[in-house]
Design a protein around this motif. Structure first.
Motif, mmCIF file in Angstrom:
data_model
loop_
_atom_site.group_PDB
_atom_site.id
_atom_site.type_symbol
_atom_site.label_atom_id
_atom_site.label_comp_id
_atom_site.label_asym_id
_atom_site.label_seq_id
_atom_site.Cartn_x
_atom_site.Cartn_y
_atom_site.Cartn_z
ATOM 1 N N ASN A 107 26.000 -30.641 22.955
ATOM 2 C CA ASN A 107 26.347 -30.141 21.632
ATOM 3 C C ASN A 107 25.658 -30.918 20.525
ATOM 4 O O ASN A 107 25.650 -30.480 19.381
ATOM 5 N N ALA A 108 25.103 -32.079 20.857
ATOM 6 C CA ALA A 108 24.381 -32.869 19.865
ATOM 7 C C ALA A 108 22.876 -32.782 20.062
ATOM 8 O O ALA A 108 22.132 -33.492 19.401
ATOM 9 N N SER A 109 22.424 -31.922 20.966
ATOM 10 C CA SER A 109 20.993 -31.799 21.241
ATOM 11 C C SER A 109 20.340 -30.870 20.246
ATOM 12 O O SER A 109 20.990 -30.093 19.545
ATOM 13 N N PHE A 110 19.008 -30.937 20.217
ATOM 14 C CA PHE A 110 18.268 -30.035 19.346
ATOM 15 C C PHE A 110 18.458 -28.574 19.760
ATOM 16 O O PHE A 110 18.438 -27.674 18.931
ATOM 17 N N GLY A 111 18.620 -28.336 21.084
ATOM 18 C CA GLY A 111 18.821 -26.965 21.546
ATOM 19 C C GLY A 111 20.103 -26.365 21.004
ATOM 20 O O GLY A 111 20.113 -25.226 20.523
ATOM 21 N N TRP A 112 21.202 -27.135 21.088
ATOM 22 C CA TRP A 112 22.470 -26.648 20.551
ATOM 23 C C TRP A 112 22.390 -26.494 19.039
ATOM 24 O O TRP A 112 22.898 -25.518 18.477
ATOM 25 N N LEU A 113 21.736 -27.435 18.380
ATOM 26 C CA LEU A 113 21.598 -27.354 16.926
ATOM 27 C C LEU A 113 20.836 -26.098 16.520
ATOM 28 O O LEU A 113 21.221 -25.402 15.568
ATOM 29 N N TRP A 114 19.774 -25.792 17.248
ATOM 30 C CA TRP A 114 18.991 -24.588 16.958
ATOM 31 C C TRP A 114 19.833 -23.330 17.133
ATOM 32 O O TRP A 114 19.831 -22.434 16.279
ATOM 33 N N LEU A 115 20.583 -23.257 18.251
ATOM 34 C CA LEU A 115 21.393 -22.073 18.514
ATOM 35 C C LEU A 115 22.518 -21.933 17.488
ATOM 36 O O LEU A 115 22.788 -20.839 16.976
ATOM 37 N N ALA A 116 23.174 -23.042 17.158
ATOM 38 C CA ALA A 116 24.287 -22.996 16.209
ATOM 39 C C ALA A 116 23.794 -22.638 14.804
ATOM 40 O O ALA A 116 24.430 -21.840 14.098
ATOM 41 N N ALA A 153 22.492 -16.241 10.696
ATOM 42 C CA ALA A 153 22.465 -14.800 10.957
ATOM 43 C C ALA A 153 23.748 -14.105 10.537
ATOM 44 O O ALA A 153 23.722 -12.977 10.049
ATOM 45 N N GLY A 154 24.903 -14.748 10.728
ATOM 46 C CA GLY A 154 26.146 -14.055 10.437
ATOM 47 C C GLY A 154 27.190 -14.848 9.706
ATOM 48 O O GLY A 154 28.168 -14.287 9.216
ATOM 49 N N GLY A 155 27.030 -16.170 9.624
ATOM 50 C CA GLY A 155 28.051 -16.976 8.955
ATOM 51 C C GLY A 155 29.316 -17.056 9.782
ATOM 52 O O GLY A 155 29.376 -16.644 10.939
#
Length: 459
Positions: free
Chosen positions: A135-144, A150-152
């Motif tokens: 959850n602290a990775s760049f991958g999770w950050l990008w997805l979040a 996109a939708g808030g």
């Protein structure tokens, strides 16, 4: 290209299906029309579930939200890349930007590789022991960030985010998917750092060395030797013990120190990230077919049972014998609405419709000629309304056939009771129809010669 598009569509359908499942955890959606659409258009159970979810998703805006997320995803990734590039430039500047042009070689290594080594270690441990470090990775950050932009918080994007991560976790792809993004961003960062570092070292003069107050110099000799193993294997020079301990700053010694520092960044920073990014990509390619809803879950088993109950009876037209199939049980009293649906079925073209005497409460009053399109429309309407009673007006002089029996069975699954009104018939015609209902297992359908009897309970 076509294969990539199909894979993208399959993944999108899986995310939509999982998102609908999450939404229905708080209450079932009105899916009568979606169920009928799925039964008509698909044959495989998994395809029917996906078709139902697609229809419901369009109604509540899931596809539109997912399309916005796909539009914003590359832009969010680009923003993260630019952020890391600037951070890499700033980090390189801190190492070589001092006014005295002196570089403490060990401090530079810790500055350039410390956070990278810690995050890489957490990722490797997370492959074996479930952690929240992803959850602290760049991958999770990008997805979040993509979901947020996109939708808030008010749209369906949070649900789609949960659905995507749930699918990734079930397919054992969560660390690999997030890891691929993270490793890619780190590799880019090290590329920028190396470029800036080499540019500065090539065109400016620096003094590289080490300093200590409490450590024995032998610690640095051994540290340089151990850390220099991998860079040395790659062809980078490794300062020997005399160079490490010598206070003389010869140009050749400074060049050896600079290349040793560069080799450590390549060997312990850039190459591991590139390697694990490639491994993550290979694991993704191998496991991505598993990115599908878990049809063994109770939610999906219940849907499959509903689809089976809606399936029409299988009739072999080559069999001239009578059908001996039991009629569907129909809907219970609590599952129907207080509605009467009246249908004119294959009436002669010259017959006026609606026929006089129908109650005003009947809604709707339909007429079909037996075509597949009109039958599907009728079934969709009945499945949506769930009427307490359905009255089908048939031409008494016509002979009932397999198509009529199939339609009655499909209608019985979506209403409380079904009645036939034999229009313009006589006793012999009525007897023929009633005998046919018994022979085909449709005893639950009652046949009436006059409208008043057929409407008993509604007038």
């Amino acid at each position: 290209m076509n294969t990539a598009l199909r894979e993208t569509d399959l993944l999108s359908n899986a995310v939509i299906t999982e998102a609908v499942q999450l939404i229905e955890q708080t209450g079932s959606l009105d899916d009568a029309a979606a169920m009928r659409e799925a039964v008509v258009q698909q044959r495989e159970p998994a395809a029917r579930i996906a078709q139902r979810a697609s229809a419901l998703g369009r109604r509540i805006g899931l596809q539109a939200e997912l399309a916005r997320a796909k539009h914003w995803a590359p832009w969010i990734a680009l923003a993260l890349v630019l952020l890391i590039v600037f951070a890499g430039l700033a980090l390189a500047g801190n190492v070589v930007g001092g006014s005295e042009r002196r570089i403490n070689i060990m401090v530079a290594l810790v500055s350039l590789l410390g956070v990278h080594a810690l995050t890489l270690l957490l990722w490797l441990v997370g492959l074996v022991v479930p952690l929240n470090s992803f959850n602290a990775s760049f991958g999770w950050l990008w997805l979040a960030l993509t979901a947020r932009v996109a939708g808030g918080k008010q749209g369906q994007a949070p649900v789609l985010l949960r659905a995507a991560t749930q699918l990734l976790a079930r397919a054992r792809l969560l660390p690999w998917a997030f890891g691929f993004v993270s490793h890619g961003i780190w590799a880019l960062s090290f590329t920028v750092v190396l470029g800036a570092l080499l540019f500065a070292l090539a065109f400016r003069s620096y003094t590289l060395g080490w300093e200590t107050t409490i450590l024995d110099p032998g610690v640095f000799v051994e540290g340089v030797r151990l850390l220099g193993w991998a860079p040395g294997w790659l062809g980078f020079p490794v300062p020997d013990a005399a160079t490490v301990l010598s206070p003389v700053t010869k140009a050749a010694d400074q060049r050896a120190w600079a290349l040793w520092l560069t080799g450590c960044i390549v060997a312990y920073g850039l190459l591991p990230r590139v390697f694990f990014a490639l491994v993550s990509a290979l694991v993704w390619q191998r496991r991505k077919p598993a990115l599908q809803p878990d049809l063994a879950a109770p939610y999906y088993r219940k849907l499959l049972a509903r689809f089976e109950a809606m399936a029409p009876a299988t009739i072999v037209d080559g069999d001239p014998g009578p059908e001996h199939l039991s009629a569907p049980a129909g809907l219970a009293a609590g599952e129907t609405s207080d509605v009467l649906v009246v249908v004119g079925f294959e009436l002669p073209p010259e017959s006026a419709w609606p026929l006089p005497g129908l109650p005003a409460a009947a809604a709707p009053v339909l007429r079909i000629d037996g075509s597949a399109a009109q039958r599907h429309e009728l079934l969709d309407t009945v499945a949506r309304l769930r009427p307490r009673a359905l009255l089908m007006a048939c031409h008494a002089a016509s002979s009932p056939d397999r198509g009529t029996g199939r339609l009655l069975r499909e209608l019985l699954a979506h209403c409380g009771e079904c009645r036939l009104w034999l229009v313009a018939g006589d006793a012999a015609a009525g007897q023929r129809w009633r005998r046919w209902l018994v022979d085909t297992g449709l005893e639950r359908v009652t046949a009436h010669d006059d409208l008043a009897t057929a409407l008993q309970g509604w007038t």
